[in-house]
Enzyme design. Sequence first.
Site, PDB file in Angstrom:
ATOM      1  N   CYS A 382       0.790  -1.234  -0.085  1.00 20.88           N
ATOM      2  CA  CYS A 382       0.139  -0.083  -0.014  1.00 20.88           C
ATOM      3  C   CYS A 382       0.863   1.277  -0.067  1.00 20.88           C
ATOM      4  O   CYS A 382       1.605   1.316  -0.993  1.00 20.88           O
ATOM      5  CB  CYS A 382      -0.796  -0.202   1.187  1.00 20.88           C
ATOM      6  N   HIS A 508      -3.682  -5.059   0.089  1.00 25.38           N
ATOM      7  CA  HIS A 508      -3.079  -5.792   1.323  1.00 25.38           C
ATOM      8  C   HIS A 508      -3.167  -7.469   1.269  1.00 25.38           C
ATOM      9  O   HIS A 508      -4.033  -7.835   1.815  1.00 25.38           O
ATOM     10  CB  HIS A 508      -3.987  -5.238   2.555  1.00 25.38           C
ATOM     11  N   GLU A 510      -1.419  -9.235   3.069  1.00 27.10           N
ATOM     12  CA  GLU A 510      -1.558  -9.920   4.446  1.00 27.10           C
ATOM     13  C   GLU A 510      -2.806 -10.371   4.986  1.00 27.10           C
ATOM     14  O   GLU A 510      -2.776 -10.992   5.959  1.00 27.10           O
ATOM     15  CB  GLU A 510      -0.636  -8.779   5.515  1.00 27.10           C
TER      16      GLU A 510
HETATM   17  N1  GLN Z   1      -2.272   6.370   2.666  1.00 21.73           N
HETATM   18  C1  GLN Z   1      -2.253   5.881   1.394  1.00 21.73           C
HETATM   19  C2  GLN Z   1      -3.536   5.830   0.640  1.00 21.73           C
HETATM   20  O1  GLN Z   1      -4.596   6.373   1.313  1.00 21.73           O
HETATM   21  C3  GLN Z   1      -1.732   4.229   1.932  1.00 21.73           C
HETATM   22  C4  GLN Z   1      -2.756   3.606   2.588  1.00 21.73           C
HETATM   23  C5  GLN Z   1      -2.320   2.268   3.060  1.00 21.73           C
HETATM   24  O2  GLN Z   1      -1.183   2.122   3.161  1.00 21.73           O
HETATM   25  N2  GLN Z   1      -3.271   1.411   3.508  1.00 21.73           N
HETATM   26  O3  GLN Z   1      -3.815   5.698  -0.538  1.00 21.73           O
END
Ligand code: GLN
Length: 536
Positions: A382, A508, A510
């Site tokens: 992310c 994600h 994970e």
């Molecule tokens: N802050 C980033 C976004 O909103 C990444 C979010 C995250 O790492 N879950 O796109």
Amino acid sequence: METKYIFVTGGVASSLGKGIISSSIGKLLQARGYKVTIQKFDPYINIDPGTLNPYEHGECYVTVDGHEADLDLGHYERFLGIQTTKANNITTGRIYKNVIDKERKGDFLGKTVQVIPHITDEIRRNVKRLGTMKKYDFVITEIGGTVGDIESLPYLESIRQLKWELGKNALSVHLTYVPYLAAAGELKTKPTQHSVKELQSLGVQPDILVLRTEHELNSNLRKKVALFCNVEERAVVQSIDAPSIYEVPLLMQEQGMDKIILEKMGLPSDGDLELLAWKKFLKRRASATKEVTIALVGKYVELQDAYKSITESLSHAATYNDRRLKIVTIQSDNVTKENVAAKLKNIDGVVICPGFGSRGVKGKFVTAQYTRENDIPTFGICLGMQSMVIEFARNVLGLADANSSEMVDHTDNAVIDIMEEQKAITDMGGTMRLGAFACSIRKGSRTDEAYGTEHIEERHRHRYEFNNDYLDRFEKSGMQCVGINPETNLVEIVEIPEKRWYIGTQFHPEYSSTVLAPHKLFLSFITASIKYHNEK
Ligand code: GLN
């Protein structure tokens, strides 16, 4: 079979591992062929934990249907291999919101709306919701917080009512703590007695007591607790520190926990449990002697629970690679060009963690550059993936002001930009791109090698996204956009194929690694890290 309900409450202290106990009970019942689900009720007023920071609440877990959830749902999924949904995690905020919405619609016309019966009815309706879907033989309900909290009262009252209504189809498990006083050389049961008294004063008699302890409980102590708390002696079960949380189901089974539950609920308790694969996993885990050392670079690394699903996914993958996982945490705020080499010395692989906001992000850029230039296996998740993209734009594409529009008010090169549909959104809660989305993987890519399949679905939680205006330039310079959402064309995965392992995912992964089905990307990342270790 009629659905059976098991309630898990906690007393004496928080953080005793109610989530692990609930998951372990679930695992044992599942191993007997029952269909099981677990849900968590959280007594705070937030509608969901999505708006809480990790200092308050650890990791925010995300379900396939896009619910921002308590991290215990991660344990439920990892232990049971099930998928949870929004119905598996309810907060007091949601209970009240539902009741208030009904009140405004006129559903209670003429009546005074009160905690009892309206709030407790709504709790009871939500407890039974998963059961009435007829999919489950057992619904385990974990109540967050500790007995004695003001916030927990409506939940405990609901359990009292449900136990009365459901008879043998309901059972209550209470988890407490037995402290060891070193000076006296003794384990102390008084806090447990008080906690059970508190529960009894609310009309709830626990059927099974689980005592969290750092030392073995002898039979005298069990007898004493049984006598004072009105439970059978065999229903006083210890939960002792284990080398791995995944041992807990077996430790519970050794004490007959599953049998006691089944007998108390009027079900047959003979027959074998199907735990072969589980035991194999534990054996493999215990017999791994060599280490693989992975650095976690993030801004919440000092908190044990902030990246729970990442550390668990890494540990599953390490076990299946016959390695012991060693995690080195690196606070991204402190990473600079000057110290990055020293910080990453002796590291076999690096995870650049997810996150929000600009604090610590510079350290993530520095890390991404260092691991790219020195060809150290790197997994960006992310914001970690976004950091890889920004760093590449700055240092390879030569766009010195490249950034994410999350981090600066304006840049001419927003290589990570806010998604179009996010622009008009002003509410913060539950409004990100959330839940599972499809992604197509480019044939022959490194990511394809890892997944071994073209179509995947992974869970998201973000507002910002790779800016497709730059796609060609990235690809021409060596960073390939190998995972694309087939409907929206959004870039979900980037990689640099010439590197040992340099992959970033907007989603994600994970959230979907389980004990018996470890995640393919994590497996491949750990394999690459071991290979790198051996080559060093
Ligand atoms: N802050 C980033 C976004 O909103 C990444 C979010 C995250 O790492 N879950 O796109």
